[in-house]
Design an enzyme around this catalytic site. Structure first.
Site, PDB file in Angstrom:
ATOM      1  CE  LYS A  68      -1.838   2.881   2.305  1.00 31.68           C
ATOM      2  NZ  LYS A  68      -1.605   4.261   1.757  1.00 31.68           N
TER       3      LYS A  68
ATOM      4  CD  GLU B   7      13.359   0.902   7.377  1.00 35.74           C
ATOM      5  OE1 GLU B   7      14.194  -0.008   7.354  1.00 35.74           O
ATOM      6  OE2 GLU B   7      13.085   1.595   6.387  1.00 35.74           O
TER       7      GLU B   7
ATOM      8  CB  CYS C  69      13.342   9.462   7.679  1.00 37.42           C
ATOM      9  SG  CYS C  69      14.425   8.229   6.941  1.00 37.42           S
TER      10      CYS C  69
ATOM     11  CD  GLU D  36       9.869  13.460  11.051  1.00 41.50           C
ATOM     12  OE1 GLU D  36       8.710  13.043  11.227  1.00 41.50           O
ATOM     13  OE2 GLU D  36      10.758  12.785  10.497  1.00 41.50           O
TER      14      GLU D  36
HETATM   15  P1  NAD Z   1       2.591   8.563   7.219  1.00 40.23           P
HETATM   16  O1  NAD Z   1       2.872   7.811   8.457  1.00 40.23           O
HETATM   17  O2  NAD Z   1       1.590   9.648   7.263  1.00 40.23           O
HETATM   18  O3  NAD Z   1       2.106   7.580   6.055  1.00 40.23           O
HETATM   19  C1  NAD Z   1       2.889   6.480   5.659  1.00 40.23           C
HETATM   20  C2  NAD Z   1       1.981   5.410   5.071  1.00 40.23           C
HETATM   21  O4  NAD Z   1       1.125   4.901   6.095  1.00 40.23           O
HETATM   22  C3  NAD Z   1       1.065   5.907   3.963  1.00 40.23           C
HETATM   23  O5  NAD Z   1       0.981   4.904   2.980  1.00 40.23           O
HETATM   24  C4  NAD Z   1      -0.272   6.078   4.675  1.00 40.23           C
HETATM   25  O6  NAD Z   1      -1.396   5.975   3.828  1.00 40.23           O
HETATM   26  C5  NAD Z   1      -0.221   4.912   5.637  1.00 40.23           C
HETATM   27  N1  NAD Z   1      -1.072   5.048   6.831  1.00 40.23           N
HETATM   28  C6  NAD Z   1      -1.393   6.177   7.494  1.00 40.23           C
HETATM   29  N2  NAD Z   1      -2.161   5.870   8.569  1.00 40.23           N
HETATM   30  C7  NAD Z   1      -2.304   4.524   8.576  1.00 40.23           C
HETATM   31  C8  NAD Z   1      -2.997   3.602   9.429  1.00 40.23           C
HETATM   32  N3  NAD Z   1      -3.669   4.008  10.516  1.00 40.23           N
HETATM   33  N4  NAD Z   1      -2.933   2.288   9.132  1.00 40.23           N
HETATM   34  C9  NAD Z   1      -2.243   1.847   8.062  1.00 40.23           C
HETATM   35  N5  NAD Z   1      -1.594   2.672   7.213  1.00 40.23           N
HETATM   36  C10 NAD Z   1      -1.613   3.992   7.474  1.00 40.23           C
HETATM   37  O7  NAD Z   1       4.014   9.105   6.728  1.00 40.23           O
HETATM   38  P2  NAD Z   1       4.311  10.041   5.498  1.00 40.23           P
HETATM   39  O8  NAD Z   1       3.781  11.398   5.817  1.00 40.23           O
HETATM   40  O9  NAD Z   1       3.886   9.358   4.257  1.00 40.23           O
HETATM   41  O10 NAD Z   1       5.921  10.067   5.500  1.00 40.23           O
HETATM   42  C11 NAD Z   1       6.674  10.955   6.263  1.00 40.23           C
HETATM   43  C12 NAD Z   1       7.111  10.330   7.573  1.00 40.23           C
HETATM   44  O11 NAD Z   1       7.797   9.117   7.317  1.00 40.23           O
HETATM   45  C13 NAD Z   1       8.101  11.181   8.343  1.00 40.23           C
HETATM   46  O12 NAD Z   1       7.790  11.096   9.713  1.00 40.23           O
HETATM   47  C14 NAD Z   1       9.435  10.505   8.082  1.00 40.23           C
HETATM   48  O13 NAD Z   1      10.426  10.742   9.049  1.00 40.23           O
HETATM   49  C15 NAD Z   1       9.026   9.074   8.025  1.00 40.23           C
HETATM   50  N6  NAD Z   1      10.003   8.269   7.279  1.00 40.23           N
HETATM   51  C16 NAD Z   1      10.834   7.425   7.967  1.00 40.23           C
HETATM   52  C17 NAD Z   1      11.803   6.670   7.276  1.00 40.23           C
HETATM   53  C18 NAD Z   1      12.763   5.740   7.982  1.00 40.23           C
HETATM   54  O14 NAD Z   1      13.439   4.984   7.300  1.00 40.23           O
HETATM   55  N7  NAD Z   1      12.869   5.776   9.296  1.00 40.23           N
HETATM   56  C19 NAD Z   1      11.876   6.772   5.903  1.00 40.23           C
HETATM   57  C20 NAD Z   1      11.001   7.645   5.234  1.00 40.23           C
HETATM   58  C21 NAD Z   1      10.054   8.380   5.939  1.00 40.23           C
HETATM   59  O1  6OD Z   2      18.553   4.238   2.289  1.00 38.82           O
HETATM   60  C1  6OD Z   2      17.694   3.493   2.798  1.00 38.82           C
HETATM   61  O2  6OD Z   2      17.715   2.259   2.678  1.00 38.82           O
HETATM   62  C2  6OD Z   2      16.621   4.089   3.593  1.00 38.82           C
HETATM   63  N1  6OD Z   2      15.774   3.228   4.177  1.00 38.82           N
HETATM   64  C3  6OD Z   2      16.505   5.426   3.667  1.00 38.82           C
HETATM   65  C4  6OD Z   2      15.491   6.099   4.369  1.00 38.82           C
HETATM   66  C5  6OD Z   2      15.258   7.395   4.115  1.00 38.82           C
HETATM   67  C6  6OD Z   2      14.219   8.107   4.753  1.00 38.82           C
HETATM   68  O3  6OD Z   2      13.521   8.955   4.213  1.00 38.82           O
END
Ligand code: NAD
Ligand code: 6OD
Length: 520
Positions: free
Chosen positions: A212, A288, A322, A424
């Site tokens: 998804k 993550e 992130c 954040e």
């Molecule tokens: P988000 O959590 O809003 O959404 C991520 C996904 O989860 C989307 O596909 C969304 O539709 C789905 N989702 C939302 N609520 C849900 C629920 N209750 N049940 C199931 N699915 C659900 O995140 P975003 O705004 O898309 O991305 C930004 C965030 O992601 C930032 O906080 C960023 O730091 C984090 N991020 C972390 C990493 C990492 O590797 N640690 C990498 C990329 C992004």
């Molecule tokens: O480089 C990767 O494998 C990874 N998971 C990066 C995450 C980036 C966050 O936005």
């Protein structure tokens, strides 16, 4: 601006030049070429299928609708999960590891064959600069498949020959089996990179997946279905359901009793909601999550390298990675010079059209996310920050003014307790604080609930090791950022995640180990 993830930019440049340039649109799921608004459909059991409802896919650069997306209802999610289960009982479940690995290499080939198509799909959905999608997102998608294909062939397992005190001898050895049907939920910031980072090891271990993608970025996930078909991945092994989180495809997937595990990348609060959803059916999760990453800059650093490295760490992908740095701690002796140098870098960045090769900064992902980032820009002023540069919306003079651009922004002068230093923001913004001692810098860098990444900038390698060991995070860079061997562990401490992926850590999450004990 460039990104040094995984391999050198030279190599990514060469790869980008070598690959064929295909003209988009080149994927069937969007309907006939020439349609102004395409339809991005779900992909279930090897077929693109419409749903009952649609939502709009918006280009963040100018706010135009570029596609309609079919939302999967609970019946379609159910169908996708059952297709995945059937696939596990079919050809896919019988393939040996060598053949599975060969097909994953073919997926990588298929991505490279459609390189330009993937780039354009990613640029259209995210508004990110074409240079970034070409150097980072799409090459890394292919690399993810190649790395895990090779790794799974080499992966050994533990075995012990045991003798008990009474003289009984036994041989214990582990057998790796797939978990089953894995639900994969991904965010919008690096859509294809983060999706393939999970799908590749899941398939390498013999699972089937239902993915998804974020509602903001459905295109490359759907396009990947065509690469799967090209590569001979059997129907039902890779399924895509589009939609939102709560009350939509995301929640239906996490709650589904026949999904065996959930792997998720996104916000920490969403991770918490998913934990609740999976609890009744006791599924393993890999999370993550978000970050509020710190950089510590010592006066003995290579000044130019630190400024360039941190300009990238703060502003890459308009701060929507992130791992981006939102807090910088600089030794007082060089504080003013550093703030001035980073300001000049920020002001030199070009907020252009995504397809312009000179563009450094694209828009934020959506009007809603821009409102969130701007609310922090306002809050910083209310909290008493000094605005070094930025803090608003640029006037671009064309249709980009209907898009979701913000100015790259630097603040100083906030106390460590300020919300802008604690929460954040996920935009092109950082706060810079001076420090006087190593201990003080470490304490401030660690004073957060998050624990994803940190970077240390110093000419003293001994200090680099010493400080790195004290960072409460999943990855610490010394004199670099976003550079990593994909075989190494990746994940977060605190509210930045649960578990580690990368290399053997991914293979261990995506498999069930059965310990066989034979009495000798
Ligand atoms: P988000 O959590 O809003 O959404 C991520 C996904 O989860 C989307 O596909 C969304 O539709 C789905 N989702 C939302 N609520 C849900 C629920 N209750 N049940 C199931 N699915 C659900 O995140 P975003 O705004 O898309 O991305 C930004 C965030 O992601 C930032 O906080 C960023 O730091 C984090 N991020 C972390 C990493 C990492 O590797 N640690 C990498 C990329 C992004
Ligand atoms: O480089 C990767 O494998 C990874 N998971 C990066 C995450 C980036 C966050 O936005």
């Amino acid at each position: 601006m460039h990104c040094g993830a995984t391999w050198s930019n030279d190599r990514a440049d060469k790869l980008a030049r070598r690959l064929p340039r295909l003209q988009p649109p080149c994927y069937d799921c969007r309907g006939p070429p020439g349609d102004l608004v395409k339809l991005i459909q779900n992909y279930v059991d090897g077929r693109f299928v419409p749903g009952k409802r649609e939502f709009a896919d918006v280009n963040p650069a100018d706010g135009t609708v570029i596609a309609q997306v079919t939302e999967a209802d609970d019946a379609q999610v159910d169908e996708a999960v059952h297709a995945a289960r059937r696939a596990l009982r079919g050809e896919w479940g019988r393939l040996g590891v060598r053949e599975r690995a060969a097909r994953l290499h073919r997926v990588a080939d298929a991505i490279e064959k459609r390189f330009e198509c993937f780039v354009q799909a990613e640029v259209g959905d995210t508004g990110k600069p074409v240079s970034l999608a070409s150097k980072l997102d799409v090459p890394r998608a292919a690399a993810n498949f190649r790395v895990f294909a090779d790794l799974v062939k080499m992966a050994g397992l533990e075995s012990f020959q045991t003798e008990t005190p009474d003289g009984t001898n036994a041989l214990n050895y582990a057998v790796r089996k797939p978990l089953g049907v894995v639900g994969v939920i991904t965010p919008w910031n690096l859509p294809l990179l983060l999706l393939t980072w999970k799908v590749a090891p899941a398939l390498a271990c013999g699972n089937a997946v239902v993915v998804k993608p974020s509602e903001e970025t459905p295109a490359t996930t759907t396009l990947l279905a065509e690469a799967m078909q090209d590569a001979g991945i059997p129907n039902g092994v890779y399924n895509v359901v589009h939609g939102f989180g709560p009350g939509s495809a995301g929640e239906f997937l996490t709650k589904h009793p026949d999904v065996d595990a959930v792997t998720f990348t996104g916000e920490s609060t969403t991770g918490a909601a998913i934990m609740k959803s999976v609890a009744p059916t006791v599924k393993p999760v890999s999370f993550e999550l978000g970050g509020k990453n710190a950089a510590v800059v010592f006066a003995d650093c290579n000044f130019e390298e630190a400024v360039n490295g941190l300009a990238e760490a703060v502003f890459l992908n308009t701060g929507q990675v992130c791992l981006c740095t939102e807090r910088i701690y600089v030794e007082r002796k060089i504080f003013s010079a550093f703030v001035e140098a980073l300001k000049q870098k920020a002001e030199s960045l070009h907020s252009g059209w995504p397809n312009d090769a000179k563009t450094d900064l694209g828009p934020l992902i959506s009007a809603q996310h821009r409102e969130k980032v701007l609310s922090y820009y306002r809050l910083a002023r209310e909290e008493g920050a000094t605005v070094v540069t930025g803090g608003g919306v640029p006037k671009l003079g064309d249709n980009r003014d209907n898009g979701f651009y913000v100015q790259p922004t630097i603040y100083t002068g906030l106390p460590e307790s300020a919300r802008c230093v604690k929460e954040e923001i996920f935009g092109p913004v950082c706060h810079i604080t001076p420090f006087d001692s190593e201990e003080e810098a470490i304490a401030m860098a660690n004073d957060t609930k998050y624990g994803l990444a940190a970077s240390i900038w110093t000419g003293n390698l001994k200090r680099g090791h010493r400080v790195a060991h004290q960072m409460n995070v999943g990855i610490t860079w010394v004199n670099c950022w976003f550079l990593r061997d994909l075989r190494t562990p990746f994940g977060g401490a605190g509210i930045s995640g649960i578990g580690r992926e990368g290399g053997m850590h991914s293979l261990n999450f995506y498999s069930e180990l059965n310990n066989v004990c034979i009495r000798l």
